[in-house]
Write a protein that holds these residues in place. Structure first.
Motif, PDB file in Angstrom:
ATOM      1  N   ARG A  22      79.511 127.932  33.293  1.00  0.00           N
ATOM      2  CA  ARG A  22      80.086 128.960  33.494  1.00  0.00           C
ATOM      3  C   ARG A  22      78.956 130.045  34.278  1.00  0.00           C
ATOM      4  NH1 ARG A  22      82.544 129.700  28.771  1.00  0.00           N
ATOM      5  NH2 ARG A  22      82.056 131.784  28.532  1.00  0.00           N
ATOM      6  N   ASN A  23      79.384 131.026  35.118  1.00  0.00           N
ATOM      7  CA  ASN A  23      78.561 131.786  35.814  1.00  0.00           C
ATOM      8  C   ASN A  23      77.571 131.243  36.404  1.00  0.00           C
ATOM      9  OD1 ASN A  23      80.532 133.629  34.310  1.00  0.00           O
ATOM     10  ND2 ASN A  23      79.231 133.916  32.648  1.00  0.00           N
ATOM     11  N   VAL A  24      77.290 130.291  37.040  1.00  0.00           N
ATOM     12  CA  VAL A  24      76.304 129.432  37.696  1.00  0.00           C
ATOM     13  C   VAL A  24      75.973 130.414  38.887  1.00  0.00           C
ATOM     14  CG1 VAL A  24      75.536 127.507  38.796  1.00  0.00           C
ATOM     15  CG2 VAL A  24      77.409 127.277  36.889  1.00  0.00           C
ATOM     16  N   HIS A  25      76.643 130.892  39.693  1.00  0.00           N
ATOM     17  CA  HIS A  25      76.190 131.670  40.818  1.00  0.00           C
ATOM     18  C   HIS A  25      75.864 133.058  40.656  1.00  0.00           C
ATOM     19  CE1 HIS A  25      77.654 128.097  43.174  1.00  0.00           C
ATOM     20  NE2 HIS A  25      78.809 128.358  42.533  1.00  0.00           N
ATOM     21  N   THR A  26      74.351 133.458  41.535  1.00  0.00           N
ATOM     22  CA  THR A  26      74.336 134.848  41.126  1.00  0.00           C
ATOM     23  C   THR A  26      75.433 136.016  41.830  1.00  0.00           C
ATOM     24  OG1 THR A  26      72.015 134.306  41.321  1.00  0.00           O
ATOM     25  CG2 THR A  26      72.551 136.465  41.751  1.00  0.00           C
ATOM     26  N   THR A  27      75.908 136.768  41.011  1.00  0.00           N
ATOM     27  CA  THR A  27      76.793 137.742  41.642  1.00  0.00           C
ATOM     28  C   THR A  27      76.314 138.953  41.788  1.00  0.00           C
ATOM     29  OG1 THR A  27      77.584 137.873  39.272  1.00  0.00           O
ATOM     30  CG2 THR A  27      78.673 136.212  40.753  1.00  0.00           C
ATOM     31  N   ASP A  28      75.120 139.400  41.316  1.00  0.00           N
ATOM     32  CA  ASP A  28      74.797 140.936  41.134  1.00  0.00           C
ATOM     33  C   ASP A  28      74.406 141.456  42.656  1.00  0.00           C
ATOM     34  OD1 ASP A  28      72.639 139.400  41.038  1.00  0.00           O
ATOM     35  OD2 ASP A  28      71.592 140.612  39.685  1.00  0.00           O
TER      36      ASP A  28
END
Length: 343
Positions: A22-28
């Motif tokens: 989970r949370n593989v992609h950068t989202t910030d």
């Protein structure tokens, strides 16, 4: 509070589950999260960014780069592979080669030999310049002739006993100074990095006699100039125990991870597991094979903490490293056949 923790986990951790990640992609990025100012700020970047050298010797380097994105981390890796200059064999002048190794294959092998020389002390050779000078070229000579050993036992079948110089190593390469190079570089500083690299095998009567010209180049032009054998990175492991693990379960938990990750301590007569050094873990996810243990551990990686591992096959960080290419690849080493030297 739970929603805030979930957002922080999504922003800062890559979570490894039993059946996925989970949370593989950068989202910030700016505007993605309400209440977070993710616009680029140089002062904040300089405050959070750091490089920590963990280990360094003549052949390897491990360092941490903290506070960057995956794109920047990969850019540094590619720079290590392709943009750092080194010295390597570019031209081979063959006077005599009666070995079973063809001239082109021999030149290719010579091009992959790591040379101990600081490329910062040399200039790039100009395109079209056939004759090198002391500021852009290193010259080596390789002259080896195989003969029979007159003192070998008659019933011996060991080539090491029967023949003299039947194996050609990098130790047989001799540096020939050009111009004032002998005054600039002390004896022993310009040489092959390893003196035990096998170049060819000979039999009595066979000979290799050639000159090599080494020039400055980068891995983007050819892999023989690449200064590293491997350059990789990984995210820092983050292992969290969600509840106390005691007794035999603590011992079983420690066996699920790499040695040194989980430590079992004696606390008031009980065995208690604690996370000692998560950096050592390889994330085999063995824990998910145990129904009782997989719910008490969270496996994650810190999103902006990169651990670099760089391996060299050379001595010194400014010297060239040996890179492996298949024998069928383009050698990019110029072979020039010259008349045999007069006896």
């Amino acid at each position: 509070m739970a929603a805030s923790q979930a957002v922080e986990e999504m922003r800062g951790r890559v979570v490894l589950g039993e059946f996925g990640v989970r949370n593989v992609h950068t989202t910030d990025f700016p505007g993605n999260y309400s209440g977070y100012d993710d616009a680029w700020d140089q002062d904040r970047f300089e405050k959070n960014f750091r490089v920590d050298v963990v280990h360094m010797d003549e052949n390897s380097l491990e360092f941490d780069m903290v506070g960057i994105d995956a794109a920047i981390a990969n850019a540094f890796r590619r720079i290590l592979l392709a943009e750092v200059p080194t010295m390597a064999v570019e031209k081979v002048l063959v006077y005599n080669n009666t070995s079973i190794v063809q001239d082109e294959i021999l030149a290719h092998r010579l091009g992959l030999i790591p040379i101990h020389a600081d490329p910062r002390l040399f200039e790039y050779r100009n395109q079209g310049d056939e004759d090198g000078t002391e500021i852009d070229t290193l010259q080596f000579r390789l002259q080896v002739r195989c003969t029979r050993n007159p003192h070998a036992a008659k019933d011996s079948s060991d080539p090491n006993e029967l023949y003299v110089n039947h194996k050609v190593y990098t130790r047989h390469m001799t540096w020939i100074p050009l111009g004032n190079q002998a005054d600039l570089f002390p004896e022993g500083t310009i040489r092959p990095v390893h003196d035990d690299i096998l170049i060819a095998q000979l039999r009595p009567g066979q000979e290799i006699d050639l000159l090599m010209h080494c020039v400055k180049g980068i891995g983007k032009d050819h892999a023989k100039f690449s200064p590293v054998a491997t350059a990789s990175y990984r995210l820092l492991p983050d292992i969290t125990l969600l509840e106390p693990v005691e007794g035999e379960a603590a011992e079983e938990l420690s066996r699920c991870f790499s040695p040194g990750v989980i430590e079992v301590q004696e606390v008031q007569g009980k065995k208690v597991a604690r996370v000692a050094n998560p950096r050592l873990d390889t994330f085999s996810r063995e824990i998910f094979r145990h129904e009782k243990l997989k719910k008490v551990v969270r496996l994650a990686r810190v999103r902006d903490h990169y651990i670099y591992g760089v391996l060299l096959s050379c001595s010194g960080w400014s010297a060239v490293a040996q890179s492996w290419l298949p024998a069928t690849s383009t050698s990019w080493v110029q072979v020039i056949h010259l008349p045999q030297r007069p006896k």
